[in-house]
Design a protein around this motif. Structure first.
Motif, PDB file in Angstrom:
ATOM      1  N   ARG A  22      -2.888  -1.909   2.715  1.00 62.99           N
ATOM      2  CA  ARG A  22      -3.316  -2.300   1.368  1.00 62.99           C
ATOM      3  C   ARG A  22      -3.592  -1.057   0.527  1.00 62.99           C
ATOM      4  O   ARG A  22      -3.927  -0.001   1.044  1.00 62.99           O
ATOM      5  N   PRO A  23      -3.496  -1.185  -0.802  1.00 63.90           N
ATOM      6  CA  PRO A  23      -3.831  -0.051  -1.664  1.00 63.90           C
ATOM      7  C   PRO A  23      -5.323   0.289  -1.610  1.00 63.90           C
ATOM      8  O   PRO A  23      -6.178  -0.587  -1.464  1.00 63.90           O
ATOM      9  N   VAL A  24      -5.614   1.572  -1.741  1.00 65.22           N
ATOM     10  CA  VAL A  24      -6.970   2.082  -1.897  1.00 65.22           C
ATOM     11  C   VAL A  24      -7.031   2.712  -3.283  1.00 65.22           C
ATOM     12  O   VAL A  24      -6.291   3.656  -3.570  1.00 65.22           O
ATOM     13  N   LEU A  25      -7.881   2.186  -4.165  1.00 62.71           N
ATOM     14  CA  LEU A  25      -7.956   2.660  -5.542  1.00 62.71           C
ATOM     15  C   LEU A  25      -9.243   3.440  -5.752  1.00 62.71           C
ATOM     16  O   LEU A  25     -10.341   2.899  -5.577  1.00 62.71           O
ATOM     17  N   ARG A  26      -9.097   4.707  -6.090  1.00 63.18           N
ATOM     18  CA  ARG A  26     -10.250   5.568  -6.341  1.00 63.18           C
ATOM     19  C   ARG A  26     -11.250   5.512  -5.188  1.00 63.18           C
ATOM     20  O   ARG A  26     -12.464   5.458  -5.383  1.00 63.18           O
ATOM     21  N   GLY A  29       0.807  -1.205   0.000  1.00 65.26           N
ATOM     22  CA  GLY A  29       0.000   0.000   0.000  1.00 65.26           C
ATOM     23  C   GLY A  29       0.842   1.259   0.000  1.00 65.26           C
ATOM     24  O   GLY A  29       0.628   2.176  -0.794  1.00 65.26           O
ATOM     25  N   ASP A  30       1.829   1.325   0.902  1.00 64.66           N
ATOM     26  CA  ASP A  30       2.688   2.502   0.970  1.00 64.66           C
ATOM     27  C   ASP A  30       3.618   2.598  -0.232  1.00 64.66           C
ATOM     28  O   ASP A  30       4.016   3.700  -0.626  1.00 64.66           O
ATOM     29  N   THR A  31       3.999   1.467  -0.835  1.00 66.50           N
ATOM     30  CA  THR A  31       4.835   1.493  -2.034  1.00 66.50           C
ATOM     31  C   THR A  31       4.122   2.206  -3.178  1.00 66.50           C
ATOM     32  O   THR A  31       4.748   2.924  -3.965  1.00 66.50           O
ATOM     33  N   LEU A  32       2.808   2.056  -3.268  1.00 69.08           N
ATOM     34  CA  LEU A  32       2.033   2.637  -4.373  1.00 69.08           C
ATOM     35  C   LEU A  32       1.381   3.967  -4.022  1.00 69.08           C
ATOM     36  O   LEU A  32       0.637   4.519  -4.830  1.00 69.08           O
ATOM     37  N   ALA A  33       1.651   4.505  -2.832  1.00 73.18           N
ATOM     38  CA  ALA A  33       0.898   5.655  -2.329  1.00 73.18           C
ATOM     39  C   ALA A  33       1.074   6.922  -3.155  1.00 73.18           C
ATOM     40  O   ALA A  33       0.249   7.837  -3.052  1.00 73.18           O
TER      41      ALA A  33
END
Length: 702
Positions: A90-94, A70-74
């Motif tokens: 975890r990632p949050v998308l839109r 999640g933080d890698t893609l923030a």
């Protein structure tokens, strides 16, 4: 290169997931290979995609690398993170998270329980990633109805797809970060065994201490509440009646975030047989992680306070088979399969097991890729998944349950002149069965089945060779998860009493998205705007009730509306010899409202990020400023989140030049040590993001 050969090359790159790695060795710092999207059912350039796509690779990935995916893609457009501590993120998308975002490893699901709760870390290892891709929009639905929010695919080389041209091909990564005294290393090797056989080994290790933060752990409102509770307890006449928790100590926690350390290691091996007609391979991997979850400090008498600790293990087997055809009707057939045996334990302060989670699952995917016939190409396939999930312990909030899914899908494209048209469809049948054990009357028993049908239609027009306009429409359906259906009990990790609804209807959404991509000499622009209308939107609503000393969260459904945008641009401002000065700008925003309930919970606010970079073949230097506005559109019982401004800087040095095997990245994050809280986080009022963090990363590939 003729059109047939170009399409054949692209399709082979799609279906042989990590095959790009051979090209990466020849050009590590940017080429057309970086623009290829291998996760999409029909592989092609990111600039030609009809929905939102992001790619992280090479030095960009090394710079962005963090302890969690999640933080890698923030800092990716349209992406933020749940930030349930430094590890479980975890990632949050839109604005969508949890069940609506599919986490993949080489195109197959992670086979873990991270979708069940935000305190469960995904079994996805960014340290070993060669590439991470994010898909949003209609194409992501080819990976399952649960991907209504998007897909994150972490791609590695665990099953080789090419025979190395050298006796051994090595890749290694090592890093240190000051905020949590973080130490990490990872390495992989591929080596020819003769006769078309190739072997692979890899391993990684990560360890961190408690996270350093820029100020107090608690928000000002919670600190004031804790200090008031402390003052009230001190005037009690009978010391025996005073609370056991020292609220004054809780209010004073600053500088370090207690109970936020972690230790993770992994190991894997694979072998593949590769010929001109196709390839066959299998791999085994083990993942082991022990991590703390930041304390949700008590601020009023009677409120519980725990320091959760989780132990995760997974053994996984992956297999892949690919067969090339003559190209008259079919270009390629590809099959992928994975089996995972996962367990995790929530530990008490003495190390005893409080609650145990067991998950055994498998997933497979068969794809047939059509040959290009006059500009028409396509991919169709079958996907299946089976899962047996059980929670054991006094705080088991779910009964034992099984999930089975089978789906068929197709994606078709047609290109003629400046036009590109794309249509896709998916049918998925899902069955969830609850199997409560003896002494679990709180859980419903029974089985539910859902038939989900999704479709999408899109078109793009090349206004000029450099500028393209696109639009896509989609009607998607998602079956509720077993967790949304059957939950009924206390969950220590999230400190919530979670109640599902076994009568949930399918979630459906009608969406429209418009995309603009283009550029010119020295600049590029990419922007998308989207709007979705949901029917039977599933969400967890805090009711205000307290059960077992925990706030009650009830799964509910209602219509909802979500819209927003993502935009990014880069421009070359000046050039002098081998040096160039460039500027980058990124922005995203999402707005979500639930009919009858108001704002949806945990929706990230407006974000703008801008930076300047000076680049040369051997040295890059850059700085950026990120502004995240405050979020005052909050759901019931949700608190507003103040905005913050963060300044970062970085430098990359390549001792042997642009195409050399070695690079060093030094970055200084949150230079001014600000207290930053992500609104998408359940723990935002108790656990801010890292304070000032100096990171050093070394990357080698030979």
């Amino acid at each position: 290169m003729n059109q047939t050969l170009r399409v054949s090359t692209c399709l082979a790159a799609l279906l042989a997931w990590p095959a790009y790695a051979q090209d990466d060795r020849n050009d590590r710092h940017g080429s057309d290979v970086a623009d290829i999207v291998v996760t999409a059912p029909l592989q092609g350039s990111r600039q030609d995609a009809l929905s939102g796509v992001a790619v992280l690779r090479g030095e960009d990935l090394a710079t962005a690398l963090r302890s969690s995916i999640g933080d890698t893609l923030a800092h990716t457009p349209g992406v933020t993170a749940t930030s349930f501590g430094p590890t479980a993120s975890r990632p949050v998308l839109r604005g969508l998270q949890g069940e609506r975002v599919r986490m993949l490893t080489n195109g197959i699901g992670a086979i873990d329980v991270s979708n069940t709760s935000v305190d469960h870390a995904p079994v996805v290892n960014p340290l070993l990633a060669q590439r991470i891709e994010v898909l949003r929009g209609p194409q992501s639905l080819q990976y399952g109805s649960a991907a209504i929010g998007g897909v994150v695919n972490v791609i590695d080389k665990r099953i080789p797809t090419a025979v190395p041209g050298e006796p051994v091909h090595l890749a290694a990564l090592a890093g240190y970060a000051s905020a949590a005294d973080e130490r990490s290393m990872a390495g992989s090797a591929e080596f020819p065994l003769g006769g078309g056989w190739v072997g692979h080994i890899d391993g990684s290790y990560f360890k961190s201490a408690n996270l350093r933060i820029g100020g107090y752990a608690l928000t000002p409102a919670l600190r004031a509440q804790a200090l008031l509770s402390q003052a009230s307890s001190q005037i009690l006449a009978d010391p025996a009646q005073r609370p056991l928790i020292d609220f004054g100590v809780n209010a004073a926690v600053a500088g370090r975030l207690p109970n936020s350390a972690a230790r993770t290691w992994s190991a894997g091996t694979g072998v593949a047989y590769i010929t001109d007609a196709g390839n066959l391979g299998v791999a085994y991997s083990h993942f082991d992680s022990l991590y703390d979850i930041p304390v949700r400090f008590a601020t009023v008498p009677g409120q519980g306070q725990e320091a959760p600790r989780l132990q995760i293990q997974q053994d996984r087997i992956d297999a892949r088979a690919e067969l090339d055809f003559d190209g008259k009707l079919l270009e390629k057939m590809s099959f992928r399969y994975a089996y995972g045996d996962y367990s995790h334990f929530e530990l008490d302060p003495a190390g005893g097991i409080g609650t145990a989670f067991y998950d055994q699952g498998m997933e497979g995917r068969l794809e047939l890729t059509q040959a290009n016939r006059g500009g028409w190409r396509g991919a169709s396939g079958l996907q299946f998944m089976a899962r047996d999930f059980n929670v054991v312990g006094d705080e088991a909030f779910l009964p034992r349950n099984t999930t089975s899914q089978i789906g068929v899908f197709t994606l078709q494209q047609y290109e003629t002149g400046p036009w590109k048209v794309e249509a896709g469809a998916r049918f998925e049948q899902a069955r969830m069965t609850a199997k409560p054990g003896v002494g679990q009357p709180q859980f419903p028993a029974g089985s539910v089945r859902y038939d989900a049908i999704s479709g999408a239609l899109g078109a793009a027009y090349a206004v000029t060779p450099e500028w393209k306009l696109g639009i896509n429409l989609s009607r998607t359906e998602r079956a509720p998860s077993a967790e949304e259906l059957f939950a009924n009990g206390p969950h220590a990790g999230t400190e919530a009493f979670e109640i599902g609804d076994p009568h949930l209807a399918k979630e459906a959404a009608f969406s429209i998205e418009a995309i603009l991509r283009g550029g010119g000499p020295g600049f590029t622009v990419e922007a998308s705007a989207y709007h979705s209308w949901f029917a039977n939107f599933v969400y967890d609503a805090r009711t205000g009730a307290i059960e077992d000393g925990l706030p009650v969260y009830q799964v509910q459904q209602a219509d909802a509306r979500l819209y927003g945008f993502e935009a990014q641009a880069s421009a070359e401002l000046a050039r002098r010899g081998e040096w160039t000065l460039s500027a980058d700008l990124l922005g995203d925003y999402v707005h979500a409202t639930i009919t009858g309930a108001g704002p949806a919970p945990r929706i990230p606010p407006l974000r703008v990020l801008g930076g300047l970079r000076i680049k040369s073949p051997s040295l890059d230097i850059g700085g950026e400023v990120e502004r995240v506005t405050g979020q005052s559109r909050v759901a019931a019982f949700e608190t507003a989140t103040p905005g913050y401004t963060m300044v970062n800087a970085e430098a990359t040095w390549r001792p042997w030049g642009e195409h050399g095997p070695l690079s060093f990245v030094v970055s200084a994050n949150n230079l001014f040590d600000v207290v930053a809280r992500r609104h998408a986080s359940f723990l935002k009022d108790y656990a801010p993001l890292a304070g000032r963090d100096i990171r050093l990363t070394a990357r080698l590939e030979i």
